[in-house]
Design an enzyme around this catalytic site. Structure first.
Site, PDB file in Angstrom:
ATOM      1  N   GLU A  53      32.228  46.047  44.709  1.00  0.00           N
ATOM      2  CA  GLU A  53      33.227  47.119  44.796  1.00  0.00           C
ATOM      3  C   GLU A  53      33.251  47.622  46.237  1.00  0.00           C
ATOM      4  O   GLU A  53      32.283  48.217  46.700  1.00  0.00           O
ATOM      5  CB  GLU A  53      32.803  48.222  43.812  1.00  0.00           C
ATOM      6  CG  GLU A  53      33.941  48.986  43.233  1.00  0.00           C
ATOM      7  CD  GLU A  53      35.060  48.097  42.711  1.00  0.00           C
ATOM      8  OE1 GLU A  53      36.138  48.129  43.334  1.00  0.00           O
ATOM      9  OE2 GLU A  53      34.856  47.375  41.727  1.00  0.00           O
ATOM     10  N   CYS A  84      34.995  38.422  49.184  1.00  0.00           N
ATOM     11  CA  CYS A  84      35.738  39.335  48.301  1.00  0.00           C
ATOM     12  C   CYS A  84      35.597  40.793  48.759  1.00  0.00           C
ATOM     13  O   CYS A  84      36.140  41.133  49.804  1.00  0.00           O
ATOM     14  CB  CYS A  84      35.299  39.105  46.867  1.00  0.00           C
ATOM     15  SG  CYS A  84      36.596  39.554  45.718  1.00  0.00           S
ATOM     16  N   ILE A 143      38.253  36.797  41.666  1.00  0.00           N
ATOM     17  CA  ILE A 143      38.041  37.876  40.700  1.00  0.00           C
ATOM     18  C   ILE A 143      38.530  39.185  41.313  1.00  0.00           C
ATOM     19  O   ILE A 143      37.965  39.652  42.299  1.00  0.00           O
ATOM     20  CB  ILE A 143      36.547  38.007  40.323  1.00  0.00           C
ATOM     21  CG1 ILE A 143      36.014  36.680  39.793  1.00  0.00           C
ATOM     22  CG2 ILE A 143      36.328  39.132  39.313  1.00  0.00           C
ATOM     23  CD1 ILE A 143      34.505  36.640  39.607  1.00  0.00           C
ATOM     24  N   ARG A 144      39.582  39.749  40.754  1.00  0.00           N
ATOM     25  CA  ARG A 144      40.192  40.962  41.343  1.00  0.00           C
ATOM     26  C   ARG A 144      40.270  40.799  42.860  1.00  0.00           C
ATOM     27  O   ARG A 144      39.886  41.682  43.631  1.00  0.00           O
ATOM     28  CB  ARG A 144      39.387  42.226  40.987  1.00  0.00           C
ATOM     29  CG  ARG A 144      39.396  42.559  39.510  1.00  0.00           C
ATOM     30  CD  ARG A 144      38.682  43.874  39.239  1.00  0.00           C
ATOM     31  NE  ARG A 144      37.298  43.843  39.658  1.00  0.00           N
ATOM     32  CZ  ARG A 144      36.764  44.636  40.575  1.00  0.00           C
ATOM     33  NH1 ARG A 144      37.501  45.535  41.179  1.00  0.00           N
ATOM     34  NH2 ARG A 144      35.495  44.537  40.871  1.00  0.00           N
ATOM     35  N   HIS A 179      34.784  33.666  45.416  1.00  0.00           N
ATOM     36  CA  HIS A 179      33.339  33.841  45.163  1.00  0.00           C
ATOM     37  C   HIS A 179      32.594  32.503  45.170  1.00  0.00           C
ATOM     38  O   HIS A 179      32.400  31.909  44.111  1.00  0.00           O
ATOM     39  CB  HIS A 179      33.147  34.512  43.790  1.00  0.00           C
ATOM     40  CG  HIS A 179      33.471  35.961  43.785  1.00  0.00           C
ATOM     41  ND1 HIS A 179      32.522  36.945  43.979  1.00  0.00           N
ATOM     42  CD2 HIS A 179      34.640  36.605  43.628  1.00  0.00           C
ATOM     43  CE1 HIS A 179      33.093  38.126  43.921  1.00  0.00           C
ATOM     44  NE2 HIS A 179      34.379  37.953  43.707  1.00  0.00           N
ATOM     45  N   GLU A 181      29.542  31.921  45.419  1.00  0.00           N
ATOM     46  CA  GLU A 181      28.204  32.017  44.796  1.00  0.00           C
ATOM     47  C   GLU A 181      28.258  31.780  43.287  1.00  0.00           C
ATOM     48  O   GLU A 181      27.222  31.700  42.647  1.00  0.00           O
ATOM     49  CB  GLU A 181      27.583  33.394  45.106  1.00  0.00           C
ATOM     50  CG  GLU A 181      28.129  34.580  44.319  1.00  0.00           C
ATOM     51  CD  GLU A 181      29.526  35.046  44.745  1.00  0.00           C
ATOM     52  OE1 GLU A 181      30.156  34.394  45.604  1.00  0.00           O
ATOM     53  OE2 GLU A 181      29.994  36.056  44.194  1.00  0.00           O
TER      54      GLU A 181
HETATM   55  N1  GLN Z   1      39.124  44.160  44.785  1.00  0.00           N
HETATM   56  C1  GLN Z   1      37.751  44.557  44.746  1.00  0.00           C
HETATM   57  C2  GLN Z   1      37.502  45.755  45.674  1.00  0.00           C
HETATM   58  O1  GLN Z   1      38.380  46.460  46.056  1.00  0.00           O
HETATM   59  C3  GLN Z   1      36.829  43.422  45.135  1.00  0.00           C
HETATM   60  C4  GLN Z   1      36.579  42.541  43.953  1.00  0.00           C
HETATM   61  C5  GLN Z   1      35.417  41.599  44.126  1.00  0.00           C
HETATM   62  O2  GLN Z   1      34.586  41.725  45.041  1.00  0.00           O
HETATM   63  N2  GLN Z   1      35.307  40.659  43.218  1.00  0.00           N
HETATM   64  O3  GLN Z   1      36.383  46.040  45.993  1.00  0.00           O
END
Ligand code: GLN
Length: 196
Positions: A53, A84, A143-144, A179, A181
């Protein structure tokens, strides 16, 4: 030598495993260190900032006094990789801030990032990525995921997804929106280690 993984929040243990695989594949004499305090940065040869996050990671960087020392480390030319949320934290500009300074990024790379470009958790997906020098494709897990919406002229785009950059490098700084990992394939981590 020591390779650091920033261990304030996020998927730390998966990166530790991938780094250990890569260390063996590349044939380095290196140890992986979980970093939570600024004094641990001094002896590192490279630092990885994981996904998680970005709001939390950015706040914790300040709280634990790591913000400026990581910037110094980058200036000294040590390789730093962000995945990410880690990519968001490395950016010089965030285009979807809700409040002022919601996330204050380290600004180590000349890229503008849209933090939640691919929506919430349900919008996670996998796509094969072509990365120069990798041979067969790398499974990109998003992922997001954020998206990199602008790159400066000193930024090299190493991989794209539908023409949008997903892996970029500016000298000693490497950022990815996916990602690496989460797959049993340590080629991205090995690529990073070879930047040392
Ligand atoms: N979009 C997320 C953020 O704002 C990051 C998502 C992730 O690290 N998988 O932190």
């Amino acid at each position: 030598m020591e390779i650091g993984i920033l261990a304030l929040q996020g998927d730390v243990s998966e990166h530790v495993s991938s780094l250990n695989f890569a260390i063996e594949n590349v044939g380095l004499d290196a140890e992986v260190i979980e970093v939570r305090r600024p004094e641990q940065l001094v002896s590192l040869s490279a630092l990885l900032i994981p996904g998680g996050e970005s709001t939390t990671i950015a706040k914790q960087l300040k709280r634990f006094g790591l913000f400026e020392p990581i910037k110094e480390m980058a200036k000294a030319g040590k390789p730093i990789m962000g995945t990410c949320a880690g990519c968001i934290v490395l950016a010089s500009k965030l285009v979807d801030q809700v409040g002022p300074r919601e996330v204050e990024p380290l600004a180590l790379m000349d890229i503008a990032v849209n933090r939640n470009a691919y929506g919430r958790q349900k919008e996670s997906f996998e796509r094969p990525l072509k990365i120069p020098g990798f041979g067969h494709t790398f499974k990109g897990i998003f992922i997001r995921a954020p998206s990199i919406v602008e790159v400066g002229e000193n930024v090299e785009v190493l991989a794209t997804l539908d023409k949008e950059p997903v892996m970029v490098r500016q000298k000693n700084i490497l950022a990815l929106t996916f990602h690496p990992e989460l797959v049993l394939d340590s080629r991205v981590h090995a690529f990073f280690l070879k930047m040392i």
